[in-house]
Every structure is written in structure tokens, then in C-alpha cells.
Design an enzyme around this catalytic site. Structure first.
Site, short mmCIF file in Angstrom:
data_model
loop_
_atom_site.label_atom_id
_atom_site.label_comp_id
_atom_site.label_asym_id
_atom_site.label_seq_id
_atom_site.Cartn_x
_atom_site.Cartn_y
_atom_site.Cartn_z
N GLY A 244 -0.14 -3.87 4.52
CA GLY A 244 -0.15 -5.29 4.80
C GLY A 244 -1.59 -5.78 4.80
O GLY A 244 -2.46 -5.19 4.15
N GLY B 172 -5.02 -6.01 5.26
CA GLY B 172 -6.04 -5.08 5.74
C GLY B 172 -7.11 -5.73 6.57
O GLY B 172 -7.72 -5.08 7.44
N THR C 188 0.88 -1.15 0.00
CA THR C 188 0.00 0.00 0.00
C THR C 188 0.92 1.19 0.00
O THR C 188 2.00 1.13 0.56
CB THR C 188 -0.83 0.02 1.30
OG1 THR C 188 -1.53 -1.21 1.42
CG2 THR C 188 -1.80 1.17 1.34
N ARG D 194 -13.60 -6.89 -3.13
CA ARG D 194 -12.94 -6.91 -1.81
C ARG D 194 -12.40 -5.51 -1.52
O ARG D 194 -11.72 -4.90 -2.33
CB ARG D 194 -11.82 -7.94 -1.81
CG ARG D 194 -11.00 -7.99 -0.51
CD ARG D 194 -9.77 -7.12 -0.55
NE ARG D 194 -8.95 -7.25 0.66
CZ ARG D 194 -7.91 -6.49 0.94
NH1 ARG D 194 -7.53 -5.54 0.11
NH2 ARG D 194 -7.23 -6.66 2.06
N VAL D 195 -12.68 -5.01 -0.33
CA VAL D 195 -12.18 -3.71 0.08
C VAL D 195 -11.25 -3.94 1.28
O VAL D 195 -11.62 -4.63 2.23
CB VAL D 195 -13.34 -2.77 0.47
CG1 VAL D 195 -12.80 -1.47 1.06
CG2 VAL D 195 -14.21 -2.48 -0.76
N GLY D 196 -10.08 -3.38 1.21
CA GLY D 196 -9.12 -3.54 2.30
C GLY D 196 -9.26 -2.44 3.34
O GLY D 196 -10.29 -1.76 3.42
N ASP D 197 -8.22 -2.25 4.11
CA ASP D 197 -8.27 -1.24 5.18
C ASP D 197 -7.94 0.17 4.69
O ASP D 197 -8.24 1.15 5.36
CB ASP D 197 -7.28 -1.61 6.30
CG ASP D 197 -5.84 -1.70 5.81
OD1 ASP D 197 -5.62 -1.99 4.61
OD2 ASP D 197 -4.93 -1.50 6.62
N1 GLY Z 1 -3.52 -2.80 3.32
C1 GLY Z 1 -4.01 -2.88 2.03
C2 GLY Z 1 -5.05 -3.87 1.81
O1 GLY Z 1 -5.30 -4.72 2.64
O2 GLY Z 1 -5.65 -3.84 0.75
#
Ligand code: GLY
Length: 319
Positions: free
Chosen positions: A225, A227, A173, A201-204
């Protein structure tokens, strides 16, 4: 007051130096953070962010981005955005033009089109080749890959994505944290997320409190890393809240990193996903820090007096 740029170790020096020059010339933290993020989004060598990011399992580059201003705690974010060159700028505009914080998928794309954001085919030839390579590794034939590209996926996309995702491909990221000479903090996070992920899919990264948080009164934090871990733990907000409660940044960073390491440790994270997280942080005095659940993770720090970015190893915090 000391101005400062903190970014992932992977961000190219020339991009950070350009941001540092703008800071020295008096630019605001928010403008510098956006510029650095835009430059990384354009960097075709970076396969985890923006153009040339690795796609989802269907070959679509889906980008998440968030922009947060520490003085006001205002934020804007986009999730699963496809086909626009600068997700970070769309995120900033969500903050500036709407009462919302996060727009996702079709709505994010509608918004980007409406504000005239620049369109781009985000799948580079190289990223497409990496995608094909991974599909072949998990046993797909050329005919099956052709079907996927033509929009005819198999019925079991869940199985396909789960087979394709692995910890080596992982997710990087782009986190950049900027403090300007007025002491204003801004954090920008932008990513194409976990390689070969399930569509949508959505990460953090676009989740305020998980992937990032900024509050000029106490400091800021941002994660990279896996998420799924920082979403479950609310890691960035927790780190800043612990500082608000009186802990030092190092104490707070170790607590939240150990918590993540413990969450990752028992199952080894199934080893189908990247199995580490790294946090970058800054306290209200402008001191930078980084923590990681695995060894050998780096950040870059560029202070006003530095001739070039300094590479600093994140403190390894085991479970
Ligand atoms: N930290 C980025 C993700 O999980 O997409």
C-alpha cells in the site's frame, strides 16, 4: 516445526504451491522466498511488480526490492532499479556481496551489471498501453506522449506526475514471508511502486523497518500500500518491536494499523495516491495474521499440511 508461506492475496496459487513443494523438499526459507518473488516478478499479469509493472510518469519501470533474513537480521535492497529482470535477486546479492544494505539508482544498476544479473526491458506492451491510457485521461495529446517517449518531457514533470497518480491505480507490492521447518524466517518484498510516480520516487519496500522486518526471535512483518505512510511510521519494525515488548501479534498489529489509519484519515491522503496499507505478519510460533486500513484486503497462507493456499481476509482496523 511447521513450515509456512504467507503472501499477498494477489500472488497466484501455482507460484505459492511451487514454493511449498520446495519447502517440503527441505529448501531453506531464504531460497524459497527468493524463488516466489522471482516468479511474481516474471508474471506479466501483475502490473505492480517486476516485468510488466506500471512505469513512472516518464514510462520507466523503476523497481524496489528488499530481502531480509530473520536469523541474522541481515538485509539487502535495491531502489529505483531499471532494466533488470529480477530485482529481488539483486537485492539478495547486495546483502551477500557488500557491507551495504541499500543501493539506489545508478549505483544499483552498476552493481546489477557487475554481478551479471539478467537484463530485461521491463516495460511490457500492456503496461505501456496502460501508461498511454492514463496520460490521455489527464489530457495529453498523442504528440505530447510521443515527446515523453522520446525523452523530451515537459518542464513541469511534478505537475504531470501529481495529475496522473490516483488512488485507483495505486500500488501493490509482492510480499512473501517464509518460515522453514527449522523455524527460520525470511521476507522478500518486490514492487514497481506507485503507478505514474515521479522518477526516482522510492517507496517503503526497500526500506528495512518500514516495508519489512524479520527477527526469528519475535516474528516478522511486511507492508503493502502507500509506502509514504509506513516509511514515516517505521511500521514493520514497530510491529515486531511491540511483540518483542510482550504484546501479542494481534495487539501489535492493531496498534500499528490504527496508527496508519489515523495518518491516512484526516487528509484522505489527498486522494492522489493509493490510500490504504495492509500488513502481513507472523509470530515466532508461526501463526500468520494480516491487518489493513481498508476492508476487503486478502492474504494467502500455505501451511505444510494445506493442499492449496488459504485466502484469509485481513482484519480491518479503522482510525
Ligand atoms: N508499498 C509499495 C510502495 O509504496 O511503493
Amino acid at each position: 516445526m511447521q513450515s509456512m508461506i504467507i503472501a499477498n492475496g494477489e500472488v497466484k496459487d501455482e507460484i505459492i504451491l511451487r514454493g511449498a513443494a520446495a519447502l517440503r523438499a527441505g529448501a531453506m526459507a531464504a531460497d524459497v522466498a527468493e524463488q516466489v518473488a522471482r516468479d511474481v516478478e516474471d508474471d506479466a499479469d501483475d502490473h505492480s511488480v517486476g516485468f510488466s509493472g506500471k512505469p513512472n510518469i516518464l514510462g520507466q519501470v523503476e523497481c524496489d526490492a528488499c530481502f531480509m533474513v530473520g536469523a541474522t537480521r541481515k538485509a539487502g535492497a535495491v531502489a529505483a532499479l531499471r532494466g533488470f529482470r529480477h530485482p529481488i535477486s539483486v537485492a539478495r546479492q547486495v546483502m551477500q556481496r557488500t557491507p551495504h544494505v541499500l543501493l539506489a539508482g545508478e549505483g544499483a544498476m552498476r552493481f546489477a551489471a557487475e554481478i551479471g544479473a539478467e537484463r530485461r526491458n521491463m516495460l511490457s506492451i500492456e503496461a505501456r498501453a496502460l501508461w498511454h491510457g492514463r496520460l490521455r485521461e489527464i489530457g495529453l495529446t498523442d504528440a505530447q506522449i510521443h515527446d515523453l517517449e522520446c525523452g523530451h518531457p515537459p518542464a513541469d514533470v511534478i505537475g504531470l506526475a501529481n495529475a496522473a497518480m490516483n488512488w485507483r491505480d495505486g500500488t501493490d507490492t509482492m510480499n512473501v514471508m517464509v518460515r522453514d521447518t527449522a523455524g527460520r524466517l525470511c521476507v522478500a518484498v518486490t514492487t514497481s511502486g506507485i503507478s505514474w510516480k515521479y522518477p526516482g520516487r522510492v517507496g517503503d519496500s526497500p526500506i528495512v523497518g518500514a516495508g519489512l522486518y524479520a527477527d526469528d526471535r519475535f516474528g516478522a512483518a511486511a507492508c503493502m500500500g502507500l509506502g509514504e505512510v509506513t516509511i514515516r511510521l517505521g511500521t514493520s519494525l514497530k510491529l515486531v518491536s511491540l511483540m518483542q515488548g510482550g504484546l501479542s501479534m494481534n495487539e501489535a498489529g492493531r496498534i500499528v494499523t490504527r496508527e496508519m489509519a489515523e495518518m491516512l484519515a484526516p487528509s484522505g491522503s489527498t486522494r492522489t495516491h493509493v490510500d490504504w496499507v495492509r500488513i502481513i505478519a507472523i509470530d515466532r510460533a508461526g501463526t500468520p495474521a494480516a491487518f489493513a486500513t481498508s476492508q476487503g484486503r486478502f492474504i494467502k497462507v500455505q501451511g505444510a499440511d494445506d493442499l492449496e493456499p488459504r485466502l484469509i481476509e485481513a482484519e480491518y482496523v479503522p482510525a
